[in-house]
Design a protein around this motif. Structure first.
Motif, PDB file in Angstrom:
ATOM      1  N   THR A   1      59.288 -53.834   0.926  1.00  0.00           N
ATOM      2  CA  THR A   1      58.035 -53.734   1.681  1.00  0.00           C
ATOM      3  C   THR A   1      56.999 -54.688   1.127  1.00  0.00           C
ATOM      4  O   THR A   1      56.291 -55.381   1.881  1.00  0.00           O
ATOM      5  CB  THR A   1      57.488 -52.293   1.614  1.00  0.00           C
ATOM      6  N   THR A   2      56.900 -54.744  -0.186  1.00  0.00           N
ATOM      7  CA  THR A   2      55.909 -55.614  -0.828  1.00  0.00           C
ATOM      8  C   THR A   2      56.214 -57.075  -0.560  1.00  0.00           C
ATOM      9  O   THR A   2      55.303 -57.866  -0.252  1.00  0.00           O
ATOM     10  CB  THR A   2      55.871 -55.340  -2.345  1.00  0.00           C
ATOM     11  N   ARG A   3      57.484 -57.466  -0.673  1.00  0.00           N
ATOM     12  CA  ARG A   3      57.849 -58.867  -0.407  1.00  0.00           C
ATOM     13  C   ARG A   3      57.484 -59.273   1.015  1.00  0.00           C
ATOM     14  O   ARG A   3      56.920 -60.338   1.256  1.00  0.00           O
ATOM     15  CB  ARG A   3      59.355 -59.072  -0.634  1.00  0.00           C
ATOM     16  N   LEU A   4      57.808 -58.402   1.963  1.00  0.00           N
ATOM     17  CA  LEU A   4      57.509 -58.715   3.356  1.00  0.00           C
ATOM     18  C   LEU A   4      56.001 -58.748   3.576  1.00  0.00           C
ATOM     19  O   LEU A   4      55.475 -59.639   4.252  1.00  0.00           O
ATOM     20  CB  LEU A   4      58.163 -57.686   4.278  1.00  0.00           C
ATOM     21  N   GLY A   5      55.298 -57.797   3.001  1.00  0.00           N
ATOM     22  CA  GLY A   5      53.857 -57.764   3.148  1.00  0.00           C
ATOM     23  C   GLY A   5      53.187 -58.998   2.591  1.00  0.00           C
ATOM     24  O   GLY A   5      52.269 -59.563   3.214  1.00  0.00           O
ATOM     25  N   MET A   6      53.623 -59.442   1.415  1.00  0.00           N
ATOM     26  CA  MET A   6      53.042 -60.645   0.814  1.00  0.00           C
ATOM     27  C   MET A   6      53.298 -61.869   1.684  1.00  0.00           C
ATOM     28  O   MET A   6      52.442 -62.750   1.815  1.00  0.00           O
ATOM     29  CB  MET A   6      53.621 -60.862  -0.580  1.00  0.00           C
ATOM     30  N   ALA A   7      54.462 -61.927   2.312  1.00  0.00           N
ATOM     31  CA  ALA A   7      54.764 -63.044   3.201  1.00  0.00           C
ATOM     32  C   ALA A   7      53.853 -63.057   4.428  1.00  0.00           C
ATOM     33  O   ALA A   7      53.603 -64.107   5.019  1.00  0.00           O
ATOM     34  CB  ALA A   7      56.230 -62.987   3.634  1.00  0.00           C
ATOM     35  N   LEU A   8      53.352 -61.866   4.800  1.00  0.00           N
ATOM     36  CA  LEU A   8      52.473 -61.748   5.961  1.00  0.00           C
ATOM     37  C   LEU A   8      50.997 -61.816   5.589  1.00  0.00           C
ATOM     38  O   LEU A   8      50.132 -61.686   6.457  1.00  0.00           O
ATOM     39  CB  LEU A   8      52.748 -60.428   6.696  1.00  0.00           C
ATOM     40  N   GLY A   9      50.721 -61.991   4.291  1.00  0.00           N
ATOM     41  CA  GLY A   9      49.340 -62.149   3.871  1.00  0.00           C
ATOM     42  C   GLY A   9      48.653 -60.882   3.400  1.00  0.00           C
ATOM     43  O   GLY A   9      47.424 -60.847   3.285  1.00  0.00           O
ATOM     44  N   ALA A  10      49.416 -59.837   3.093  1.00  0.00           N
ATOM     45  CA  ALA A  10      48.830 -58.573   2.649  1.00  0.00           C
ATOM     46  C   ALA A  10      48.394 -58.656   1.192  1.00  0.00           C
ATOM     47  O   ALA A  10      48.799 -59.548   0.439  1.00  0.00           O
ATOM     48  CB  ALA A  10      49.833 -57.438   2.831  1.00  0.00           C
ATOM     49  N   ASP A  11      47.572 -57.686   0.783  1.00  0.00           N
ATOM     50  CA  ASP A  11      47.126 -57.550  -0.602  1.00  0.00           C
ATOM     51  C   ASP A  11      48.175 -56.738  -1.361  1.00  0.00           C
ATOM     52  O   ASP A  11      48.497 -55.611  -0.977  1.00  0.00           O
ATOM     53  CB  ASP A  11      45.772 -56.828  -0.628  1.00  0.00           C
ATOM     54  N   GLN A  12      48.695 -57.282  -2.437  1.00  0.00           N
ATOM     55  CA  GLN A  12      49.755 -56.619  -3.187  1.00  0.00           C
ATOM     56  C   GLN A  12      49.342 -55.231  -3.665  1.00  0.00           C
ATOM     57  O   GLN A  12      50.167 -54.310  -3.742  1.00  0.00           O
ATOM     58  CB  GLN A  12      50.177 -57.483  -4.381  1.00  0.00           C
ATOM     59  N   MET A  13      48.057 -55.028  -3.958  1.00  0.00           N
ATOM     60  CA  MET A  13      47.595 -53.746  -4.474  1.00  0.00           C
ATOM     61  C   MET A  13      47.752 -52.618  -3.446  1.00  0.00           C
ATOM     62  O   MET A  13      47.883 -51.448  -3.813  1.00  0.00           O
ATOM     63  CB  MET A  13      46.140 -53.843  -4.915  1.00  0.00           C
ATOM     64  N   THR A  14      47.750 -52.960  -2.175  1.00  0.00           N
ATOM     65  CA  THR A  14      47.895 -51.930  -1.137  1.00  0.00           C
ATOM     66  C   THR A  14      49.203 -51.172  -1.290  1.00  0.00           C
ATOM     67  O   THR A  14      49.258 -49.955  -1.065  1.00  0.00           O
ATOM     68  CB  THR A  14      47.817 -52.576   0.259  1.00  0.00           C
ATOM     69  N   PHE A  15      50.245 -51.857  -1.722  1.00  0.00           N
ATOM     70  CA  PHE A  15      51.565 -51.230  -1.797  1.00  0.00           C
ATOM     71  C   PHE A  15      51.682 -50.269  -2.984  1.00  0.00           C
ATOM     72  O   PHE A  15      52.592 -49.445  -3.025  1.00  0.00           O
ATOM     73  CB  PHE A  15      52.643 -52.312  -1.847  1.00  0.00           C
ATOM     74  N   ALA A  16      50.739 -50.359  -3.925  1.00  0.00           N
ATOM     75  CA  ALA A  16      50.704 -49.426  -5.048  1.00  0.00           C
ATOM     76  C   ALA A  16      49.786 -48.241  -4.771  1.00  0.00           C
ATOM     77  O   ALA A  16      49.621 -47.374  -5.626  1.00  0.00           O
ATOM     78  CB  ALA A  16      50.243 -50.146  -6.317  1.00  0.00           C
ATOM     79  N   GLY A  17      49.207 -48.182  -3.570  1.00  0.00           N
ATOM     80  CA  GLY A  17      48.231 -47.163  -3.240  1.00  0.00           C
ATOM     81  C   GLY A  17      48.766 -46.101  -2.290  1.00  0.00           C
ATOM     82  O   GLY A  17      49.972 -45.943  -2.091  1.00  0.00           O
ATOM     83  N   LEU A  18      47.833 -45.380  -1.680  1.00  0.00           N
ATOM     84  CA  LEU A  18      48.181 -44.258  -0.803  1.00  0.00           C
ATOM     85  C   LEU A  18      49.019 -44.685   0.395  1.00  0.00           C
ATOM     86  O   LEU A  18      49.975 -44.005   0.772  1.00  0.00           O
ATOM     87  CB  LEU A  18      46.901 -43.575  -0.322  1.00  0.00           C
ATOM     88  N   ALA A  19      48.642 -45.801   1.025  1.00  0.00           N
ATOM     89  CA  ALA A  19      49.375 -46.258   2.202  1.00  0.00           C
ATOM     90  C   ALA A  19      50.737 -46.818   1.842  1.00  0.00           C
ATOM     91  O   ALA A  19      51.645 -46.849   2.681  1.00  0.00           O
ATOM     92  CB  ALA A  19      48.562 -47.316   2.947  1.00  0.00           C
ATOM     93  N   GLY A  20      50.894 -47.254   0.575  1.00  0.00           N
ATOM     94  CA  GLY A  20      52.151 -47.820   0.130  1.00  0.00           C
ATOM     95  C   GLY A  20      53.051 -46.784  -0.500  1.00  0.00           C
ATOM     96  O   GLY A  20      53.743 -46.025   0.183  1.00  0.00           O
ATOM     97  N   VAL A  21      53.013 -46.714  -1.831  1.00  0.00           N
ATOM     98  CA  VAL A  21      53.924 -45.817  -2.540  1.00  0.00           C
ATOM     99  C   VAL A  21      53.634 -44.349  -2.217  1.00  0.00           C
ATOM    100  O   VAL A  21      54.551 -43.523  -2.184  1.00  0.00           O
ATOM    101  CB  VAL A  21      53.869 -46.091  -4.065  1.00  0.00           C
ATOM    102  N   GLY A  22      52.369 -43.999  -1.951  1.00  0.00           N
ATOM    103  CA  GLY A  22      52.050 -42.607  -1.632  1.00  0.00           C
ATOM    104  C   GLY A  22      52.762 -42.118  -0.387  1.00  0.00           C
ATOM    105  O   GLY A  22      53.419 -41.060  -0.393  1.00  0.00           O
ATOM    106  N   ASP A  23      52.634 -42.871   0.693  1.00  0.00           N
ATOM    107  CA  ASP A  23      53.282 -42.501   1.949  1.00  0.00           C
ATOM    108  C   ASP A  23      54.797 -42.596   1.829  1.00  0.00           C
ATOM    109  O   ASP A  23      55.543 -41.784   2.396  1.00  0.00           O
ATOM    110  CB  ASP A  23      52.772 -43.415   3.065  1.00  0.00           C
ATOM    111  N   LEU A  24      55.269 -43.578   1.067  1.00  0.00           N
ATOM    112  CA  LEU A  24      56.709 -43.761   0.882  1.00  0.00           C
ATOM    113  C   LEU A  24      57.340 -42.540   0.219  1.00  0.00           C
ATOM    114  O   LEU A  24      58.374 -42.024   0.666  1.00  0.00           O
ATOM    115  CB  LEU A  24      56.968 -45.016   0.048  1.00  0.00           C
TER     116      LEU A  24
END
Length: 332
Positions: free
Chosen positions: A221-244
């Motif tokens: 998810t993080t690799r794909l998100g970074m390729a699309l221009g996302a902030d890496q910190m989002t994936f360590a937060g509620l919407a990322g690892v929390g929801d996962l």
């Protein structure tokens, strides 16, 4: 008083309507089925949240214009693959000044567009008005008023703050950020990873196996998100690892349950026949895989889930395919 229109009377749309109502917002819901609308008007939604009373301040209608009239906030909670058709039918009733909140977690088949992109394209809504709400938000627990947190993401943080303030009863804590891409992508991909975790459990695998899938799924998810221009910190937060974590581990998760049944030997068609609610990952895994391929990102777990769901591959064969991949550095 703030007024909100919630389009969709499924479990999450109804639970979020209750969050808004408990936060002091007047809520009108739109549903296509008269029997569900009648239930909501009587104070519950027995089809999707049986036995859980709804707070006062919620009404429902089958008329989109009636639901949307004068709304400060419009919430879209329809199945992701029906969003385009729904907006084509009634998107014109959305007030031009309203904040538009997406509760949907998917990537559109055919176009590989995220839901906020579909809202902007079909609904004619400026990105500055579109808020993505995502996090560990299992609908039944929210409807039972169990404490939870979430993320309201919008490129205009003041609009995210408006939605957050309307979504803040004592049991629900919304945070804000401006990373729409990362927040939205996390919500879509976690459903596919949950299918894989469910399959592993259905095959009798233990916590080591499931934790490995979750962790490597987060990496994809993080690799794909970074390729699309996302902030890496989002994936360590509620919407990322929390929801996962919530989606992969809870028996309330539709996607985990769908994968569990696949792992136990049921076919996709058999699982669909006994499932009344949408498992978004089943429909979105193909479009997410296409999105990754378009951006040159390797996503082996997503690739194998798509092979099971759409190509008829046996879940037990997926494990071998993943375990026998070439060794590599973890962070590559």
């Amino acid at each position: 008083m703030t007024t909100a229109a919630v389009f969709g009377t499924g479990s999450w749309g109804t639970a979020y309507a209750a969050v808004l109502a408990d936060g002091g917002t007047d809520v009108r819901m739109w549903g296509r089925r008269q029997e569900v609308v009648d239930q909501v008007n009587a104070g519950s939604n027995e089809d999707y949240l049986p036995g859980i009373p709804l707070p006062q301040g919620i009404s429902a209608t089958t008329d989109p214009a009636e639901a949307a009239a004068g709304a400060d906030i419009v919430v879209l909670a329809v199945p992701s693959q029906t969003l385009r058709a729904n907006l084509t039918d009634w998107g014109s009733v959305i007030p031009s000044s309203a904040a538009v909140v997406s509760l949907m977690k998917g990537v559109e088949l055919g176009t590989t567009k995220r839901m906020s992109e579909v809202i902007a394209e079909v609904g004619g809504v400026a990105p500055e008005r579109i808020v993505v709400l995502s996090g560990p938000n299992l609908a039944k627990e929210i409807a039972q008023k169990q404490p939870a947190a979430s993320v309201a993401a919008c490129v205009d943080e003041s609009v995210a703050e408006l939605v957050a303030k309307a979504s803040n009863p004592p049991y629900f804590r919304p945070y804000t950020n401006t990373d729409v891409v990362g927040t939205e992508l996390s919500g879509a991909v976690k459903n596919v990873i949950a299918l894989a975790v469910g399959m592993a459990e259905g095959l009798g695998m233990g916590d080591n196996s499931k934790a490995s899938i979750i962790t490597r799924g987060l990496a994809e998810t993080t690799r794909l998100g970074m390729a699309l221009g996302a902030d890496q910190m989002t994936f360590a937060g509620l919407a990322g690892v929390g929801d996962l974590i919530a989606t992969c581990m809870s028996p309330l998760s539709r996607n985990r349950t769908f994968g569990l049944n696949l792992g136990r030997g049921m076919s996709v068609e058999e699982v669909v026949a006994v499932t009344k609610q949408t498992a978004e990952g089943v429909k979105s895994c193909e479009s997410i895989l296409q999105l990754a391929e378009d951006h040159g990102v390797r996503v082996p777990i997503i690739e194998q889930v798509a092979a099971v769901v759409h190509d008829g591959r046996a879940p037990k064969d997926v494990v071998g395919a993943l375990m026998l991949r070439e060794l590599k550095n973890e962070t590559d």
